[in-house]
Design a protein around this motif. Sequence first.
Motif, PDB file in Angstrom:
ATOM      1  N   LEU A 144      -6.665  42.262  73.035  1.00 16.43           N
ATOM      2  CA  LEU A 144      -7.885  41.647  73.279  1.00 16.43           C
ATOM      3  C   LEU A 144      -8.885  41.629  74.025  1.00 16.43           C
ATOM      4  CD1 LEU A 144      -8.445  39.622  70.747  1.00 16.43           C
ATOM      5  CD2 LEU A 144      -7.834  37.481  72.223  1.00 16.43           C
ATOM      6  N   LYS A 145      -8.199  41.423  75.086  1.00 16.69           N
ATOM      7  CA  LYS A 145      -9.629  41.446  76.256  1.00 16.69           C
ATOM      8  C   LYS A 145     -10.145  43.048  76.233  1.00 16.69           C
ATOM      9  CE  LYS A 145     -10.400  41.073  81.267  1.00 16.69           C
ATOM     10  NZ  LYS A 145     -10.491  42.538  81.465  1.00 16.69           N
ATOM     11  N   LEU A 146      -9.352  43.403  75.953  1.00 19.66           N
ATOM     12  CA  LEU A 146     -10.620  45.080  75.740  1.00 19.66           C
ATOM     13  C   LEU A 146     -10.848  45.272  74.660  1.00 19.66           C
ATOM     14  CD1 LEU A 146      -6.918  47.651  76.846  1.00 19.66           C
ATOM     15  CD2 LEU A 146      -9.123  46.989  78.199  1.00 19.66           C
ATOM     16  N   PRO A 314      -9.302  32.570  68.437  1.00 15.74           N
ATOM     17  CA  PRO A 314      -8.988  34.474  67.999  1.00 15.74           C
ATOM     18  C   PRO A 314      -7.859  34.591  67.191  1.00 15.74           C
ATOM     19  CG  PRO A 314      -9.147  33.608  70.067  1.00 15.74           C
ATOM     20  CD  PRO A 314      -8.993  32.444  69.977  1.00 15.74           C
ATOM     21  N   VAL A 315      -7.912  35.851  67.159  1.00 12.96           N
ATOM     22  CA  VAL A 315      -6.548  36.066  66.239  1.00 12.96           C
ATOM     23  C   VAL A 315      -5.193  36.227  67.298  1.00 12.96           C
ATOM     24  CG1 VAL A 315      -6.751  39.094  67.275  1.00 12.96           C
ATOM     25  CG2 VAL A 315      -5.859  38.251  65.016  1.00 12.96           C
ATOM     26  N   SER A 316      -4.511  35.996  66.634  1.00  7.32           N
ATOM     27  CA  SER A 316      -3.066  36.271  67.657  1.00  7.32           C
ATOM     28  C   SER A 316      -1.587  37.094  66.790  1.00  7.32           C
ATOM     29  CB  SER A 316      -2.856  34.082  67.556  1.00  7.32           C
ATOM     30  OG  SER A 316      -2.231  34.018  66.696  1.00  7.32           O
ATOM     31  N   LEU A 317      -0.916  37.497  67.242  1.00  4.19           N
ATOM     32  CA  LEU A 317       0.289  38.220  66.935  1.00  4.19           C
ATOM     33  C   LEU A 317       0.598  37.345  65.886  1.00  4.19           C
ATOM     34  CD1 LEU A 317       1.027  40.758  67.867  1.00  4.19           C
ATOM     35  CD2 LEU A 317       2.951  39.913  68.786  1.00  4.19           C
ATOM     36  N   ASP A 318       1.401  35.982  65.767  1.00  3.53           N
ATOM     37  CA  ASP A 318       1.866  35.323  64.738  1.00  3.53           C
ATOM     38  C   ASP A 318       0.362  35.508  63.359  1.00  3.53           C
ATOM     39  OD1 ASP A 318       0.555  33.925  66.568  1.00  3.53           O
ATOM     40  OD2 ASP A 318       1.083  31.699  65.113  1.00  3.53           O
ATOM     41  N   ILE A 320      -1.568  37.764  62.663  1.00 10.39           N
ATOM     42  CA  ILE A 320      -1.829  39.090  62.048  1.00 10.39           C
ATOM     43  C   ILE A 320      -0.936  39.136  60.487  1.00 10.39           C
ATOM     44  CG2 ILE A 320      -1.002  41.427  62.128  1.00 10.39           C
ATOM     45  CD1 ILE A 320      -1.717  40.985  65.323  1.00 10.39           C
ATOM     46  N   PRO A 321       0.385  39.280  60.458  1.00 12.55           N
ATOM     47  CA  PRO A 321       0.849  39.068  59.345  1.00 12.55           C
ATOM     48  C   PRO A 321      -0.003  38.771  57.903  1.00 12.55           C
ATOM     49  CG  PRO A 321       2.436  39.133  60.506  1.00 12.55           C
ATOM     50  CD  PRO A 321       1.524  38.426  61.232  1.00 12.55           C
ATOM     51  N   GLN A 322      -0.750  37.445  58.567  1.00 11.80           N
ATOM     52  CA  GLN A 322      -1.789  36.108  57.150  1.00 11.80           C
ATOM     53  C   GLN A 322      -2.697  37.042  57.414  1.00 11.80           C
ATOM     54  OE1 GLN A 322      -1.683  32.336  58.140  1.00 11.80           O
ATOM     55  NE2 GLN A 322      -0.218  31.877  59.559  1.00 11.80           N
ATOM     56  N   LEU A 323      -3.137  38.485  58.084  1.00 15.10           N
ATOM     57  CA  LEU A 323      -4.581  38.771  57.985  1.00 15.10           C
ATOM     58  C   LEU A 323      -4.040  39.827  56.556  1.00 15.10           C
ATOM     59  CD1 LEU A 323      -5.839  39.385  61.351  1.00 15.10           C
ATOM     60  CD2 LEU A 323      -6.182  37.644  59.394  1.00 15.10           C
ATOM     61  N   ARG A 324      -4.085  40.127  54.888  1.00 19.14           N
ATOM     62  CA  ARG A 324      -3.282  40.732  54.193  1.00 19.14           C
ATOM     63  C   ARG A 324      -4.213  41.746  53.744  1.00 19.14           C
ATOM     64  NH1 ARG A 324       0.536  37.048  50.157  1.00 19.14           N
ATOM     65  NH2 ARG A 324       1.171  35.971  52.783  1.00 19.14           N
ATOM     66  N   TYR A 325      -5.803  41.335  53.163  1.00 18.74           N
ATOM     67  CA  TYR A 325      -6.957  42.035  53.762  1.00 18.74           C
ATOM     68  C   TYR A 325      -7.158  42.985  54.231  1.00 18.74           C
ATOM     69  CZ  TYR A 325     -11.471  44.135  51.492  1.00 18.74           C
ATOM     70  OH  TYR A 325     -11.956  45.319  50.579  1.00 18.74           O
ATOM     71  N   VAL A 421      -6.481  43.666  65.868  1.00 21.17           N
ATOM     72  CA  VAL A 421      -7.065  42.747  67.431  1.00 21.17           C
ATOM     73  C   VAL A 421      -9.081  43.521  66.681  1.00 21.17           C
ATOM     74  CG1 VAL A 421      -7.182  42.517  69.659  1.00 21.17           C
ATOM     75  CG2 VAL A 421      -5.512  43.026  68.545  1.00 21.17           C
ATOM     76  N   LEU A 422      -8.959  44.789  66.734  1.00 18.44           N
ATOM     77  CA  LEU A 422     -10.204  45.584  67.115  1.00 18.44           C
ATOM     78  C   LEU A 422     -11.311  44.618  65.619  1.00 18.44           C
ATOM     79  CD1 LEU A 422     -12.828  47.296  68.433  1.00 18.44           C
ATOM     80  CD2 LEU A 422     -12.057  49.078  66.941  1.00 18.44           C
ATOM     81  N   LEU A 423     -11.144  45.055  64.699  1.00 19.88           N
ATOM     82  CA  LEU A 423     -11.271  44.823  63.553  1.00 19.88           C
ATOM     83  C   LEU A 423     -11.469  42.849  62.927  1.00 19.88           C
ATOM     84  CD1 LEU A 423     -10.008  46.899  60.343  1.00 19.88           C
ATOM     85  CD2 LEU A 423     -12.290  47.024  61.224  1.00 19.88           C
TER      86      LEU A 423
END
Length: 465
Positions: A144-146, A314-318, A320-325, A421-423
């Motif tokens: 995330l930092k990068l 911010p986005v988190s690992l848990d 990410i599966p909810q970001l279906r689009y 993460v980038l998007l």
Amino acid sequence: MLDFAIFAVTFVIILVGAVLYLYPSSRRASGIPGLYPTDEKDGNLQDIVNKGGLHDFLVDLHQEFGSVASFWFGRRPVVSLGSVKQLQQHINPNHTTDSFETMLKSLLGYPPGMGGGPNESVVRKKLYEGAINISLKNNFPVMLKLAEELVGKWKSFPEAQHIPLCAHLLGLSLKTVTQLGLGERFRDDAQIIAFRKSHDAIWSEIGKGYMDGSLEKSSSRKAHYEKALSEMESMLLSVVKERRAQKKQMLFVDALLQSSLTERQVMEDCMVFTLAGCVITANLCIWALHFVSTSKEVQDKLCQELEDVLGTDPVSLDKIPQLRYCQQVLNETVRTAKLTPIAARLQEVEGKVDQHVIPKETLVIYALGVVLQDADTWSAPYRFDPDRFEEESARKSFCLLGFSGNQTCPELRFAYTVATVLLSTLMRQLKLHQLEDQVAEVRSELVSTPKDETWITVKNRKSRT
């Protein structure tokens, strides 16, 4: 289980070479339509060269002969499968090893598995995949930092400044893969520069010379390649010894060190992960931002999903599966760019596809680039349309090709996480714009890359235009 991976012409040739060495008796894929050899010694090799590469050759091959077709490498027949239906039929007999790992190790001169047969190869593959998962879980804040650093850099640019996607996203990929895979020494720019120098030299020669023997004919090129490989191996062995002494359990290399692998084997797996991970991650991100920059509608949908799922967090690992689009956007990026155009596997036992018998030890090519833009499988196949993955049929076809679900190769799964993460970081702060009259042509090699540098401009998302 269908473990697809990424192959260029060189990989196919090396695998065929292994077949010729290990199985000297004649094998025929009798009854399968296809090309006659144009040269007694080289088969259809010159036809592949004339077409500009294996993917373009396979497009024409399947257009002429249908979804199951054959051609010749040397004096050996090769079978290519060019539709979802035929690929699905071929899954079951070919599941014991990851073909990309096997091929890349062959090119590098590394033995597959742990030296004890197919079962040991499966164990090592699971260790490899588990190590990637551990690294993602333990080091998500680093990723995330990068991404935030890159987006902050882009925000500081004047709105009219052209941003070179290939250069910037390869840099992001190199930093992410090395820091999550190998550790904090790669926070030092000098270490990244040294790593990239060797990485680029190795990767470029893996993609050259094996088809026409030019590497063997050029002593200077061969010496340059061997020096780069030796320097990279020394660097990775140094990391392995350093991490073993620290006894940490945070990174890819740390997870491998907890197993029964030798330091040499750990180094080899680090080589595969860093070589493949950097290129796959960079090109997934490059193509994703390129395609997203062409559509205001896609950007608006991504922003809305991020607001609905994440709010201001911010986005988190848990999450990410909810970001279906976002997943649909990345799926469509892989499909439209033909990110992994070729896979291949050696037939372990005699098999059958439709009415065609495929003898044992035949090289079978999965023409993924052909299938990913097959009009019978995908409506408007050359259009970038993430909404197509709302349909169950599209998701099922994508899964059968090995690009989603448990069958996804671990390097691509890693790349999806980095790209998400980038998007997620980028879309909430900036709007992307494609340059006028710019066409990003695909070079279908080991991984599909743009033939030339790809540029965008950005504007602050709070801007009115």
